[in-house]
Design a protein around this motif. Structure first.
Motif, PDB file in Angstrom:
ATOM      1  N   SER A 114       0.348  -0.981  -0.135  1.00 16.51           N
ATOM      2  CA  SER A 114      -0.014   0.436   0.399  1.00 16.51           C
ATOM      3  C   SER A 114       0.786   1.593   0.330  1.00 16.51           C
ATOM      4  CB  SER A 114      -1.007  -0.042   1.282  1.00 16.51           C
ATOM      5  OG  SER A 114      -0.068  -0.608   2.303  1.00 16.51           O
ATOM      6  N   THR A 129      -7.215  -0.024 -10.843  1.00 18.77           N
ATOM      7  CA  THR A 129      -8.711  -0.310  -9.139  1.00 18.77           C
ATOM      8  C   THR A 129      -7.557  -0.375  -7.505  1.00 18.77           C
ATOM      9  OG1 THR A 129      -9.249  -2.084  -9.634  1.00 18.77           O
ATOM     10  CG2 THR A 129     -11.042  -1.079 -10.455  1.00 18.77           C
ATOM     11  N   PRO A 165      -2.270   1.628  -5.613  1.00 17.27           N
ATOM     12  CA  PRO A 165      -2.137   1.960  -4.307  1.00 17.27           C
ATOM     13  C   PRO A 165      -2.389   4.105  -4.361  1.00 17.27           C
ATOM     14  CG  PRO A 165      -0.264   0.899  -4.272  1.00 17.27           C
ATOM     15  CD  PRO A 165      -1.284   0.924  -5.117  1.00 17.27           C
ATOM     16  N   GLU A 166      -2.690   4.849  -4.231  1.00 17.06           N
ATOM     17  CA  GLU A 166      -2.885   6.343  -4.128  1.00 17.06           C
ATOM     18  C   GLU A 166      -2.413   6.760  -3.578  1.00 17.06           C
ATOM     19  OE1 GLU A 166      -6.075   7.537  -1.168  1.00 17.06           O
ATOM     20  OE2 GLU A 166      -8.050   6.164  -2.346  1.00 17.06           O
ATOM     21  N   THR A 167      -0.628   7.084  -3.297  1.00 11.58           N
ATOM     22  CA  THR A 167       0.390   7.008  -2.939  1.00 11.58           C
ATOM     23  C   THR A 167       1.130   6.937  -4.664  1.00 11.58           C
ATOM     24  OG1 THR A 167       1.108   4.543  -2.200  1.00 11.58           O
ATOM     25  CG2 THR A 167       0.054   6.543  -0.791  1.00 11.58           C
ATOM     26  N   THR A 186       2.793   8.011  -7.614  1.00 11.71           N
ATOM     27  CA  THR A 186       3.387   9.351  -8.446  1.00 11.71           C
ATOM     28  C   THR A 186       3.546   9.191  -9.422  1.00 11.71           C
ATOM     29  OG1 THR A 186       5.315   9.511  -7.296  1.00 11.71           O
ATOM     30  CG2 THR A 186       3.984  10.389  -5.908  1.00 11.71           C
ATOM     31  N   CYS A 211      -7.030   9.277 -12.598  1.00 10.06           N
ATOM     32  CA  CYS A 211      -7.099   9.754 -12.381  1.00 10.06           C
ATOM     33  C   CYS A 211      -8.304  10.376 -11.533  1.00 10.06           C
ATOM     34  CB  CYS A 211      -7.740  10.555 -13.823  1.00 10.06           C
ATOM     35  SG  CYS A 211      -6.964  10.865 -15.026  1.00 10.06           S
ATOM     36  N   GLN A 212      -8.449   9.564 -11.052  1.00 10.59           N
ATOM     37  CA  GLN A 212      -9.823  10.118  -9.708  1.00 10.59           C
ATOM     38  C   GLN A 212      -9.023   9.495  -8.397  1.00 10.59           C
ATOM     39  OE1 GLN A 212     -13.780   8.869 -10.513  1.00 10.59           O
ATOM     40  NE2 GLN A 212     -14.123   9.859 -12.193  1.00 10.59           N
ATOM     41  N   ARG A 213      -8.368   8.431  -8.361  1.00  9.80           N
ATOM     42  CA  ARG A 213      -7.316   7.550  -7.093  1.00  9.80           C
ATOM     43  C   ARG A 213      -6.226   7.764  -6.867  1.00  9.80           C
ATOM     44  NH1 ARG A 213      -6.299   2.706  -7.683  1.00  9.80           N
ATOM     45  NH2 ARG A 213      -7.130   2.234  -5.800  1.00  9.80           N
ATOM     46  N   CYS A 214      -5.750   8.571  -7.973  1.00 11.36           N
ATOM     47  CA  CYS A 214      -4.050   8.488  -7.996  1.00 11.36           C
ATOM     48  C   CYS A 214      -4.216  10.443  -8.117  1.00 11.36           C
ATOM     49  CB  CYS A 214      -3.149   7.919  -8.571  1.00 11.36           C
ATOM     50  SG  CYS A 214      -3.758   5.945  -8.297  1.00 11.36           S
ATOM     51  N   ARG A 224      -1.809  12.106  -7.564  1.00 10.79           N
ATOM     52  CA  ARG A 224      -0.483  12.799  -7.827  1.00 10.79           C
ATOM     53  C   ARG A 224       0.359  12.099  -9.074  1.00 10.79           C
ATOM     54  NH1 ARG A 224       1.917  11.976  -1.470  1.00 10.79           N
ATOM     55  NH2 ARG A 224       0.529  10.022  -2.118  1.00 10.79           N
TER      56      ARG A 224
END
Length: 352
Positions: free
Chosen positions: A225, A247, A250-252, A254, A274-277, A279
């Motif tokens: 994660s 899906t 992880p959102e982290t 970059t 684009c919505q989940r990540c 950065r």
């Protein structure tokens, strides 16, 4: 009653008794003189000479033996040796063998293009290696003699000749990985699940890998994660693999490289990413309005310059600036040859 006069030297009767012969006391014989038949008076048949001790060389400023040097000084000397020479000095004595395999000397090792028979890799990693660079090598079975976890944090096995079974035996003992590169290798579902044990993994390079299903990919992405750089380009993903990547990443993250999946990647997948990540800094160009932090864009093979001039539409973003992507790769094309994610390898296997 009368009194008789006694003369000097006489008696009362007038006769003088004989005087005894008085003589001085006899002297005791000295030790070693032949004065009698005793055993102690026999002459010695050997000569006792004085033994002179050798002067201390260290006290006079002379050289000292290597065995007299402390461990700290020997470790400082061994630190300047190359890997082949370090293996040679380890055969001198038990003490030197213990010092030659000290954990402080085996922090980072470069075994590029090496042939590692069965049991060799296990002995090397058991010395406390934390950075291993071994691309384009032949990897035999590690041959670990214990079940304790390894200290590895950064490992590059790109384009190695090995088997999924060997990778599984190795990755099962790696729980502290921060950077991992398995580019171009044949993997399996157990191997990918073993990668998920490293929950602190930040960089993962699976470019051109194959042999694993979407369920194992889902488990790995969900477990790791803290990923920041992910490269899953040219893995031959189908629609299910691409859906899991979109899906479950992880959102982290970059930096993400999903090139080579043009037939499976849709506009909806890009929008979900684009919505989940928010950065992310490297992605396809069709949802650029939602990515405010985008700095570089690689769209090789997606848009032809004759139909659309992308550089004029988005001048603040570098488009196709790097022909060879460096996302999650341990040694970029413009980087140094003996570094792993910027970490230099001290011990290198080179010819004597």
């Amino acid at each position: 009653m009368g009194v008789q006069l006694i003369h000097d030297g006489g008696t009362a009767s007038g006769t003088s008794p004989p005087h005894p012969q008085l003589s001085p006391p006899a002297k005791r014989p000295r030790h070693g003189t032949n004065t009698g038949p005793g055993k102690e008076n026999h002459p010695h048949r050997f000569l006792v000479s004085k033994r002179f001790r050798r002067a201390n060389a260290s006290a006079n400023g002379g050289s000292r033996s290597c065995d007299e040097l402390p461990d700290e000084l020997l470790l400082l000397i061994f630190r300047s040796l190359s890997l082949p020479h370090l293996l040679k000095v380890s055969q001198v004595s038990r003490r030197w063998h213990r010092l030659a395999f000290d954990q402080a000397l085996w922090y980072s090792v470069d075994l590029s293009s090496a042939t590692l028979p069965a049991g060799t890799l296990g002995r090397v990693l058991a010395s406390g290696v934390m950075v291993l660079r071994s691309p384009r090598s032949f990897l035999g079975e590690p041959g670990f003699t214990h079940d304790s976890p390894l200290l590895l944090q950064h490992m590059d096995l790109s384009h190695c000749i090995t088997t999924p079974r060997t990778l599984l035996h190795l990755l099962r003992r790696c729980h502290r990985l921060i950077g991992l590169s398995l580019e171009g290798l044949q993997l399996s579902d157990p191997v990918l699940r073993a990668v998920g044990q490293s929950q602190d993994l930040h960089r993962l390079n699976l470019s051109s890998c194959s042999g694993f299903g979407h369920d194992a990919l889902h488990h790995m992405l969900h477990s790791c994660s803290r990923l920041e750089e992910v490269n899953v380009s040219w893995c031959g993903f189908g629609r299910l693999h691409v859906g899991v990547t979109v899906t479950q990443v992880p959102e982290t993250v970059t930096q993400l490289n999903i090139s080579g999946h043009r037939r499976s990647l849709t506009d909806t997948d890009v929008q979900v990413l684009c919505q989940r990540c928010p950065r992310i800094t490297n992605l396809d160009m069709r949802e650029l309005a939602q990515i405010t932090t985008l700095k570089t864009l690689s769209i090789f093979g997606l848009v032809h310059n004759s139909t659309l001039n992308v550089k004029d539409l988005i001048p603040q973003i570098k488009v196709n600036a790097f022909p060879l992507t460096s996302i999650a790769r341990p040694t970029p094309a413009q980087g140094k040859a003996r570094t792993v994610w910027g970490i230099s390898c001290r011990l290198a296997l080179r010819t004597l």
